[in-house]
Scaffold this motif. Sequence first.
Motif, short mmCIF file in Angstrom:
data_model
loop_
_atom_site.label_atom_id
_atom_site.label_comp_id
_atom_site.label_asym_id
_atom_site.label_seq_id
_atom_site.Cartn_x
_atom_site.Cartn_y
_atom_site.Cartn_z
N ASN A 221 -30.35 -70.39 53.52
CA ASN A 221 -30.04 -69.74 52.24
C ASN A 221 -30.91 -68.51 52.00
O ASN A 221 -31.49 -68.31 50.92
CB ASN A 221 -30.19 -70.73 51.08
CG ASN A 221 -29.49 -70.23 49.81
OD1 ASN A 221 -28.52 -69.46 49.89
ND2 ASN A 221 -29.96 -70.67 48.66
N MET A 222 -30.98 -67.66 53.02
CA MET A 222 -31.74 -66.42 52.92
C MET A 222 -30.87 -65.25 53.36
O MET A 222 -29.97 -65.43 54.19
CB MET A 222 -33.00 -66.47 53.81
CG MET A 222 -34.04 -67.48 53.36
SD MET A 222 -35.45 -67.59 54.50
CE MET A 222 -36.17 -65.94 54.31
N PRO A 223 -31.10 -64.05 52.82
CA PRO A 223 -30.37 -62.87 53.31
C PRO A 223 -30.69 -62.63 54.79
O PRO A 223 -31.81 -62.94 55.24
CB PRO A 223 -30.91 -61.72 52.46
CG PRO A 223 -31.59 -62.37 51.31
CD PRO A 223 -32.07 -63.70 51.77
N VAL A 224 -29.73 -62.10 55.50
CA VAL A 224 -29.93 -61.86 56.93
C VAL A 224 -31.14 -60.95 57.18
O VAL A 224 -31.89 -61.14 58.14
CB VAL A 224 -28.65 -61.25 57.56
CG1 VAL A 224 -28.91 -60.82 59.00
CG2 VAL A 224 -27.51 -62.26 57.53
N ASN A 225 -31.36 -59.99 56.28
CA ASN A 225 -32.48 -59.06 56.50
C ASN A 225 -33.84 -59.68 56.20
O ASN A 225 -34.87 -59.02 56.34
CB ASN A 225 -32.29 -57.77 55.69
CG ASN A 225 -32.34 -58.00 54.19
OD1 ASN A 225 -32.33 -59.14 53.72
ND2 ASN A 225 -32.39 -56.91 53.43
N LYS A 226 -33.85 -60.96 55.78
CA LYS A 226 -35.11 -61.68 55.59
C LYS A 226 -35.41 -62.62 56.75
O LYS A 226 -36.39 -63.36 56.73
CB LYS A 226 -35.06 -62.49 54.28
CG LYS A 226 -35.05 -61.65 53.01
CD LYS A 226 -36.40 -61.00 52.76
CE LYS A 226 -36.42 -60.30 51.41
NZ LYS A 226 -37.75 -59.69 51.14
N VAL A 227 -34.53 -62.60 57.76
CA VAL A 227 -34.70 -63.46 58.93
C VAL A 227 -34.95 -62.58 60.15
O VAL A 227 -34.16 -61.69 60.45
CB VAL A 227 -33.46 -64.35 59.16
CG1 VAL A 227 -33.63 -65.19 60.43
CG2 VAL A 227 -33.21 -65.24 57.96
N ARG A 228 -36.05 -62.83 60.82
CA ARG A 228 -36.43 -62.04 62.00
C ARG A 228 -36.48 -62.97 63.20
O ARG A 228 -37.22 -63.95 63.21
CB ARG A 228 -37.79 -61.39 61.78
CG ARG A 228 -38.30 -60.55 62.94
CD ARG A 228 -39.59 -59.84 62.54
NE ARG A 228 -40.15 -59.06 63.63
CZ ARG A 228 -41.36 -59.25 64.15
NH1 ARG A 228 -42.14 -60.20 63.66
NH2 ARG A 228 -41.79 -58.50 65.13
N VAL A 229 -35.67 -62.67 64.21
CA VAL A 229 -35.64 -63.49 65.42
C VAL A 229 -36.20 -62.67 66.58
O VAL A 229 -35.77 -61.54 66.81
CB VAL A 229 -34.20 -63.96 65.75
CG1 VAL A 229 -34.20 -64.80 67.02
CG2 VAL A 229 -33.64 -64.78 64.59
N ILE A 230 -37.18 -63.24 67.28
CA ILE A 230 -37.85 -62.54 68.39
C ILE A 230 -37.60 -63.30 69.68
O ILE A 230 -37.92 -64.50 69.77
CB ILE A 230 -39.37 -62.43 68.15
CG1 ILE A 230 -39.67 -61.78 66.79
CG2 ILE A 230 -40.04 -61.65 69.28
CD1 ILE A 230 -40.01 -62.76 65.70
N GLN A 231 -37.02 -62.64 70.67
CA GLN A 231 -36.82 -63.27 71.96
C GLN A 231 -38.10 -63.18 72.78
O GLN A 231 -38.61 -62.10 73.04
CB GLN A 231 -35.68 -62.61 72.74
CG GLN A 231 -35.43 -63.30 74.09
CD GLN A 231 -34.35 -62.62 74.90
OE1 GLN A 231 -33.96 -61.50 74.61
NE2 GLN A 231 -33.85 -63.30 75.92
#
Length: 425
Positions: A221-231
């Motif tokens: 339940n967060m905006p996409v721009n508040k989620v950071r995914v690092i490979q």
Amino acid sequence: MNEFPVVGQELQRKDTEAKAMGEAVYTGDMKFPGLLHGKALRSAYPHARIISIDTAAAQAMPGVHAVLTAKDIPGINIFGLAIQDQPVLAQDKVRMMGDAVALVAADSDDLAEEALGKIKVEYEELPGVFTIEDALREEAPKVHEKGNLLQHTRLRKGNIEEGFAKSDLVVENVYETQRVEHAYIEPETSVAYLGYDGILNVWTSTQYVFRDRRQIAPVVNMPVNKVRVIQMATGGAFGGKDDITTEIQAALLAIKTGRPVKVVWSRRESMICSTKRHPMRMLIKTGATKDGMLMAMEGTVYSDKGAYCSIGHFITKKTGLHLAGPYYVPNVAVDTYAVYTNNTICGPYRGFGILQASFAHESQMDILAEKLGISPLEIRMKNALKHGLTNATGQSFEHGVGFYDTLLKAKEHMEAYDLEEVSGR
């Protein structure tokens, strides 16, 4: 002199030295102050209704910081690459042995495992479907309420009846392929942490960070721009880490506890939870003239999707599109069926459905060659796609059609080898 800076040049992979020297940092290597360890409780049955879940004993354990079930998910309890059909935590029923029903975050991996054993789940076991044939029966138990047939696609080119009428030889066979595990060396691993700035950071062994982010955000339940995914450095994937694995689980636990959480699937979890190469049943009928020219190909492809879609309906469709192979066939008719079962979920695997098709069409070519008294190489050269010829979908290629030239080079190489053998060199 080679005019290209990359093509034809000897280049070193950017990650080779770090991996060879043991300097590459994998997700499992990551350490944080206050790091917790997350684990999931898996279904006891391939198909069952969940009556109740009692987490009280697990929550009371010292060193256990969170125990989550479906009711604790802040956003939507569903995800999927192409179709959202897979629950993060099963709520009403489980559809495969790999389904997660609860999550635990604890001070250690062993403590988290112990806490899972304290969770009591009451199930009502349901009959399951474990073969394509059983799943498609009219009275079959439903994996999903909409039914067990996920997708049916049709491919038509030319006139299949006329094609077989012009054929001097028709070969008809059934080919089956098995479910295959990716078996990458590094298991599925994620570390998640909610930063002071409100950004959810997820470090993970993945293939596609943006698709991961798109699936994580609605669940937490967060905006996409508040989620950071690092490979991180990824120890093998081959398609198996295209889907969400540990990312959402780690994220939910990190948000709940306010601490960094690492989730590492055991090899057993990887085997029962991760996507596999689709088992397929392919019925194929191929017609050719007596001199080896292909006239018609008719096929039916059934894939065992397992319990959820991933992007398996695209893969099944692609198997059908490639069932005629790299050959010019003027008349083609193929139907594909992607079928839900209560088996382990199937999804991307190197080749994306084309390897299954190759097994069928290349077997057909060998059988045709033998029955017609033509060499396997000759029949392939006669029918190889060339510039201006159309493939099974009617598309004509004007550039980059190298199949015939490749066969020609192979022929030249074999003939040169035979001459050397004869001359005794």
